[in-house]
Design a protein around this motif. Structure first.
Motif, short mmCIF file in Angstrom:
data_model
loop_
_atom_site.label_atom_id
_atom_site.label_comp_id
_atom_site.label_asym_id
_atom_site.label_seq_id
_atom_site.Cartn_x
_atom_site.Cartn_y
_atom_site.Cartn_z
N ALA A 92 47.92 41.73 37.76
CA ALA A 92 48.15 40.40 38.32
C ALA A 92 49.53 40.26 38.94
CB ALA A 92 47.94 39.34 37.24
N ALA A 93 50.54 40.87 38.32
CA ALA A 93 51.91 40.72 38.82
C ALA A 93 52.05 41.24 40.25
CB ALA A 93 52.88 41.44 37.89
N GLN A 94 51.22 42.20 40.64
CA GLN A 94 51.31 42.75 41.98
C GLN A 94 50.93 41.72 43.05
OE1 GLN A 94 49.27 46.54 42.35
NE2 GLN A 94 49.81 47.10 40.24
N LEU A 95 50.08 40.77 42.67
CA LEU A 95 49.70 39.72 43.62
C LEU A 95 50.90 38.89 44.05
CD1 LEU A 95 46.44 38.51 41.86
CD2 LEU A 95 46.55 39.71 44.05
N GLU A 96 51.83 38.70 43.13
CA GLU A 96 53.01 37.89 43.42
C GLU A 96 53.91 38.56 44.45
OE1 GLU A 96 55.39 34.72 40.73
OE2 GLU A 96 55.12 36.73 39.89
N THR A 97 53.81 39.86 44.58
CA THR A 97 54.64 40.59 45.55
C THR A 97 53.90 40.84 46.86
OG1 THR A 97 53.94 42.75 44.70
CG2 THR A 97 55.87 41.72 43.68
N GLY A 98 52.75 40.17 47.02
CA GLY A 98 52.03 40.28 48.28
C GLY A 98 50.90 41.28 48.30
N ALA A 99 50.58 41.88 47.17
CA ALA A 99 49.49 42.86 47.13
C ALA A 99 48.16 42.17 47.42
CB ALA A 99 49.43 43.52 45.76
N VAL A 100 47.28 42.90 48.09
CA VAL A 100 45.92 42.45 48.34
C VAL A 100 44.98 43.49 47.73
CG1 VAL A 100 44.18 41.92 50.07
CG2 VAL A 100 46.57 41.28 50.47
N PHE A 101 44.14 43.06 46.81
CA PHE A 101 43.18 43.97 46.20
C PHE A 101 41.87 43.90 46.99
CE2 PHE A 101 45.69 42.72 42.29
CZ PHE A 101 46.42 43.90 42.26
N GLU A 102 41.44 45.03 47.50
CA GLU A 102 40.22 45.10 48.30
C GLU A 102 39.19 45.97 47.58
OE1 GLU A 102 42.01 46.58 51.96
OE2 GLU A 102 41.74 44.57 52.81
N MET A 103 37.99 45.46 47.45
CA MET A 103 36.94 46.16 46.71
C MET A 103 35.71 46.28 47.59
SD MET A 103 37.30 44.25 43.00
CE MET A 103 38.89 43.59 42.48
N ASP A 104 35.02 47.41 47.47
CA ASP A 104 33.79 47.67 48.23
C ASP A 104 32.58 47.65 47.31
OD1 ASP A 104 35.10 47.96 50.66
OD2 ASP A 104 35.36 50.12 50.41
N GLU A 105 31.48 47.10 47.82
CA GLU A 105 30.18 47.14 47.14
C GLU A 105 30.29 46.60 45.71
OE1 GLU A 105 27.80 47.71 49.05
OE2 GLU A 105 28.80 48.76 50.69
N VAL A 106 30.41 45.29 45.62
CA VAL A 106 30.61 44.62 44.33
C VAL A 106 29.36 43.82 43.96
CG1 VAL A 106 32.08 43.06 43.02
CG2 VAL A 106 33.05 44.40 44.90
N ASP A 107 28.87 44.04 42.76
CA ASP A 107 27.73 43.25 42.26
C ASP A 107 28.21 41.93 41.69
OD1 ASP A 107 25.72 45.03 42.91
OD2 ASP A 107 25.70 46.03 40.96
N PHE A 108 27.43 40.88 41.90
CA PHE A 108 27.66 39.55 41.33
C PHE A 108 29.15 39.17 41.38
CE2 PHE A 108 23.79 41.22 39.45
CZ PHE A 108 22.90 40.18 39.67
N PRO A 109 29.68 39.03 42.59
CA PRO A 109 31.14 38.80 42.73
C PRO A 109 31.64 37.53 42.07
CG PRO A 109 30.00 38.34 44.80
CD PRO A 109 28.99 39.02 43.90
#
Length: 216
Positions: A92-109
């Motif tokens: 979570a702390a990475q989000l505060e520094t501008g990180a974007v988490f990108e995920m492919d092919e996710v069930d029941f998002p």
């Protein structure tokens, strides 16, 4: 069925454990289902469908790879939102520094949203979860949605993104009790019953069951 949020949380926690998830993750899953049910979103329904889809599959095969510096993918091709949610919470702390988490092919998002809410509350700032035609934003206490309910409840999306470039809109209204269909509750109960140790002759004689007494 009209159920208390406590009942929903307890059942979903035990169902997740019965499906093979570790107790720690199962507890988070129960809380996740409660959070969704608390704003009239079908957390228990989506959880029951996900557990059925992934039944007997090893957790490691559903977990994200390429977490550091790459798009998240699963070895079996479909990411589990529960396992991915835990990985996201840990970062979570990475989000505060501008990180974007990108995920492919996710069930029941939708089942990822409670983990995003936990991250937002930890950071004390709104965090967004996007997939095609949907944006969900939460600060950990409120949830705001843009897009249709049909798109929100998809059982699979080709991609999603989680980031902290977000502002809150009109929040979903909270509810005090959740609505769960009989069929969904029965499906969750099947998984939950796997956590019950079967009675043995020794345990029955110790008083755990009826023993040798015939009360019929």
């Amino acid at each position: 069925m009209n159920l208390s949020l406590n009942e929903i949380e307890a059942m979903c926690k035990r169902a997740a454990r019965g499906a093979g998830l570790p107790w720690g993750l199962a507890e988070e899953v129960g809380a996740a289902a409660r959070l969704l049910a608390g704003v009239a979103l079908p957390g228990p329904e989506q959880l029951a469908a996900l557990l059925a889809r992934n039944d007997l599959r090893p957790v490691a095969a559903l977990a994200p790879t390429a977490i550091e510096g790459g798009r998240w993918r699963a070895a079996m091709g479909r990411l589990c939102p529960l396992v991915s949610g835990c990985a996201l919470s840990d970062r979570a702390a990475q989000l505060e520094t501008g990180a974007v988490f990108e995920m492919d092919e996710v069930d029941f998002p939708l089942l990822l949203l409670p983990f995003v809410a936990a991250a937002a509350q930890r950071l004390d700032r709104p965090v967004a979860l996007d997939w095609p035609n949907i944006r969900l934003v939460t600060d950990g206490r409120q949830i705001c949605a843009t897009g249709t309910r049909q798109e929100m409840l998809r059982d699979h999306v080709p991609w999603l993104r989680c980031h902290a470039e977000a502002t809150l809109g009109d929040p979903l209204a909270p509810v005090r009790r959740g609505q769960v269909t009989d069929d969904v509750w029965a499906q969750l109960s099947i998984f939950a019953h796997r956590t019950y140790a079967p009675a043995t002759e020794a345990s029955r004689l110790r008083g755990a069951g009826a023993g040798l007494a015939d009360n019929d």
